[in-house]
Each structure stands twice: as C-alpha cells, then as structure tokens.
Scaffold this motif. Structure first.
Motif, PDB file in Angstrom:
ATOM      1  N   ARG A   1      19.073  12.916  49.605  1.00  0.00           N
ATOM      2  CA  ARG A   1      18.765  13.509  48.226  1.00  0.00           C
ATOM      3  C   ARG A   1      17.963  12.130  47.393  1.00  0.00           C
ATOM      4  N   SER A   2      17.897  11.112  47.959  1.00  0.00           N
ATOM      5  CA  SER A   2      17.201   9.949  47.315  1.00  0.00           C
ATOM      6  C   SER A   2      15.682  10.472  46.946  1.00  0.00           C
ATOM      7  N   LYS A   3      15.087  10.035  45.836  1.00  0.00           N
ATOM      8  CA  LYS A   3      13.791  10.223  45.312  1.00  0.00           C
ATOM      9  C   LYS A   3      12.981   8.812  45.720  1.00  0.00           C
ATOM     10  N   GLY A   4      13.553   8.084  46.624  1.00  0.00           N
ATOM     11  CA  GLY A   4      13.099   6.666  47.186  1.00  0.00           C
ATOM     12  C   GLY A   4      11.521   7.029  47.921  1.00  0.00           C
ATOM     13  N   LYS A   5      10.638   5.846  47.842  1.00  0.00           N
ATOM     14  CA  LYS A   5       9.400   6.164  48.499  1.00  0.00           C
ATOM     15  C   LYS A   5       9.624   6.635  50.080  1.00  0.00           C
ATOM     16  N   LYS A   6      10.649   6.226  50.811  1.00  0.00           N
ATOM     17  CA  LYS A   6      10.883   6.325  52.286  1.00  0.00           C
ATOM     18  C   LYS A   6      11.164   7.833  52.620  1.00  0.00           C
ATOM     19  N   PHE A   7      11.546   8.267  51.404  1.00  0.00           N
ATOM     20  CA  PHE A   7      11.886   9.761  51.494  1.00  0.00           C
ATOM     21  C   PHE A   7      10.948  10.784  51.076  1.00  0.00           C
ATOM     22  N   THR A   8      10.354  10.271  49.884  1.00  0.00           N
ATOM     23  CA  THR A   8       9.181  10.983  49.320  1.00  0.00           C
ATOM     24  C   THR A   8       7.632  11.084  50.275  1.00  0.00           C
ATOM     25  N   LYS A   9       7.360   9.878  50.614  1.00  0.00           N
ATOM     26  CA  LYS A   9       6.157   9.458  51.521  1.00  0.00           C
ATOM     27  C   LYS A   9       6.131   9.889  53.006  1.00  0.00           C
ATOM     28  N   ASN A  10       7.380   9.800  53.650  1.00  0.00           N
ATOM     29  CA  ASN A  10       7.379   9.956  55.063  1.00  0.00           C
ATOM     30  C   ASN A  10       8.718  10.666  55.495  1.00  0.00           C
ATOM     31  N   GLY A  11       9.377  11.517  54.650  1.00  0.00           N
ATOM     32  CA  GLY A  11      10.416  12.178  55.007  1.00  0.00           C
ATOM     33  C   GLY A  11      10.882  13.324  54.094  1.00  0.00           C
ATOM     34  N   ILE A  12      12.128  13.516  53.765  1.00  0.00           N
ATOM     35  CA  ILE A  12      12.176  14.722  52.846  1.00  0.00           C
ATOM     36  C   ILE A  12      13.294  14.237  51.929  1.00  0.00           C
ATOM     37  N   SER A  13      12.928  14.528  50.518  1.00  0.00           N
ATOM     38  CA  SER A  13      13.781  14.323  49.673  1.00  0.00           C
ATOM     39  C   SER A  13      14.340  15.605  48.937  1.00  0.00           C
ATOM     40  N   LEU A  14      15.632  15.714  49.149  1.00  0.00           N
ATOM     41  CA  LEU A  14      16.371  17.027  48.799  1.00  0.00           C
ATOM     42  C   LEU A  14      17.127  16.710  47.798  1.00  0.00           C
ATOM     43  N   HIS A  15      16.222  16.149  46.652  1.00  0.00           N
ATOM     44  CA  HIS A  15      17.057  15.709  45.302  1.00  0.00           C
ATOM     45  C   HIS A  15      17.765  16.668  44.460  1.00  0.00           C
ATOM     46  N   LYS A  16      17.668  18.042  44.675  1.00  0.00           N
ATOM     47  CA  LYS A  16      18.202  19.187  43.815  1.00  0.00           C
ATOM     48  C   LYS A  16      19.703  19.521  44.593  1.00  0.00           C
ATOM     49  N   ASP A  17      19.722  19.165  45.838  1.00  0.00           N
ATOM     50  CA  ASP A  17      21.223  19.635  46.320  1.00  0.00           C
ATOM     51  C   ASP A  17      22.003  18.653  46.503  1.00  0.00           C
ATOM     52  N   GLN A  18      23.164  18.755  45.690  1.00  0.00           N
ATOM     53  CA  GLN A  18      24.208  17.833  45.404  1.00  0.00           C
ATOM     54  C   GLN A  18      25.096  17.821  46.798  1.00  0.00           C
ATOM     55  N   GLU A  19      25.084  19.074  47.763  1.00  0.00           N
ATOM     56  CA  GLU A  19      25.690  18.864  48.916  1.00  0.00           C
ATOM     57  C   GLU A  19      25.096  17.960  50.016  1.00  0.00           C
ATOM     58  N   VAL A  20      24.030  17.298  49.946  1.00  0.00           N
ATOM     59  CA  VAL A  20      23.186  16.402  50.764  1.00  0.00           C
ATOM     60  C   VAL A  20      23.422  15.037  50.155  1.00  0.00           C
ATOM     61  N   SER A  21      23.768  14.044  51.110  1.00  0.00           N
ATOM     62  CA  SER A  21      24.069  12.781  50.739  1.00  0.00           C
ATOM     63  C   SER A  21      22.663  11.981  50.297  1.00  0.00           C
ATOM     64  N   THR A  22      22.854  10.864  49.830  1.00  0.00           N
ATOM     65  CA  THR A  22      21.757  10.213  49.346  1.00  0.00           C
ATOM     66  C   THR A  22      20.954   9.724  50.610  1.00  0.00           C
ATOM     67  N   THR A  23      21.401   9.289  51.752  1.00  0.00           N
ATOM     68  CA  THR A  23      20.841   9.220  53.030  1.00  0.00           C
ATOM     69  C   THR A  23      21.413   9.923  53.869  1.00  0.00           C
ATOM     70  N   HIS A  24      21.023  11.143  54.247  1.00  0.00           N
ATOM     71  CA  HIS A  24      21.753  12.290  55.080  1.00  0.00           C
ATOM     72  C   HIS A  24      21.517  12.199  56.372  1.00  0.00           C
ATOM     73  N   GLY A  25      20.412  11.505  56.843  1.00  0.00           N
ATOM     74  CA  GLY A  25      20.018  11.261  58.099  1.00  0.00           C
ATOM     75  C   GLY A  25      18.546  11.033  58.430  1.00  0.00           C
ATOM     76  N   LYS A  26      18.214  10.620  59.797  1.00  0.00           N
ATOM     77  CA  LYS A  26      16.804  10.316  59.985  1.00  0.00           C
ATOM     78  C   LYS A  26      16.338  10.989  61.242  1.00  0.00           C
ATOM     79  N   PHE A  27      15.110  11.110  61.417  1.00  0.00           N
ATOM     80  CA  PHE A  27      14.355  11.478  62.826  1.00  0.00           C
ATOM     81  C   PHE A  27      13.512  10.271  63.125  1.00  0.00           C
ATOM     82  N   PHE A  28      13.898   9.874  64.429  1.00  0.00           N
ATOM     83  CA  PHE A  28      13.251   8.877  64.791  1.00  0.00           C
ATOM     84  C   PHE A  28      12.600   8.875  66.501  1.00  0.00           C
ATOM     85  N   VAL A  29      11.688   8.400  67.073  1.00  0.00           N
ATOM     86  CA  VAL A  29      11.073   8.436  68.269  1.00  0.00           C
ATOM     87  C   VAL A  29      11.708   7.341  68.960  1.00  0.00           C
ATOM     88  N   GLU A  30      12.401   7.733  70.261  1.00  0.00           N
ATOM     89  CA  GLU A  30      12.407   6.568  71.365  1.00  0.00           C
ATOM     90  C   GLU A  30      11.527   6.677  72.487  1.00  0.00           C
TER      91      GLU A  30
END
Length: 101
Positions: free
Chosen positions: A63-92
C-alpha cells in the motif's frame, strides 16, 4: 532462473484485491523474467502491472507510495486490505546461473 513471490499473490488474493499472476521464463539468459499482475476486483481493478525482478532487485507489492513500490513494484495505495509492505517478487539464481554471472 526461478521466481519466488514470497506468498504476495496468495496473500493479495485473500484480501479485497484478487490477483492473477503469470511468470514468463526468459527466452535466453540475458532476457529478464517478466511477471504480469492483473487486478480483477477491488479499488485498483481493472489494472495490469508488469514487473521485471532481477537478481538483487526485487519488486515490492504493498500500500506504500514509496519509490521502491512506484518505480519497480506495485503501489496499491487505495486498498486498505493490503498491508504497507505486503510482499515481494525476487529472482533466485541456480548454481549454474550464479557461475555464468
């Protein structure tokens, strides 16, 4: 290359915003992994997001509007059911891919 979503899609689907996640494997070693996220319900529907996580550069979902969500992620700032840092996708990288890097 494999992608691990840290249960972000599963966690998001249990909230008011349902996601469908598709990960396309790279066609060559130099192509990035592409993940398409489709919001089907909730305040961000109908919206699609394309993520390109790389080794050492995860894509964050929350839900955060921070740079790491808006530049290379997904900011779902309108959805109160999503936590501030809900999850991440990464490559191993596997052992063979680590050596070729």
């Amino acid at each position: 290359t494999s992608a691990t979503n840290n249960n972000a899609a599963n966690a998001a689907s249990s909230t008011s915003s349902t996601t469908n996640t598709t990960a396309q494997p790279p066609s060559t070693n130099s192509d990035p992994l592409t993940i398409t996220i489709q919001m089907t319900i909730g305040p961000h529907a109908p919206t699609s997001y394309v993520l390109r996580p790389r080794p050492g550069q995860p894509c964050f979902l929350g839900r955060s509007k921070g740079k790491k969500f808006t530049k290379n992620g997904i900011s779902l700032h309108k959805d109160q059911e999503v936590s501030t840092t809900h999850g991440k996708f990464f490559v191993e990288l596997t052992g063979d891919e680590e050596e070729n890097r």
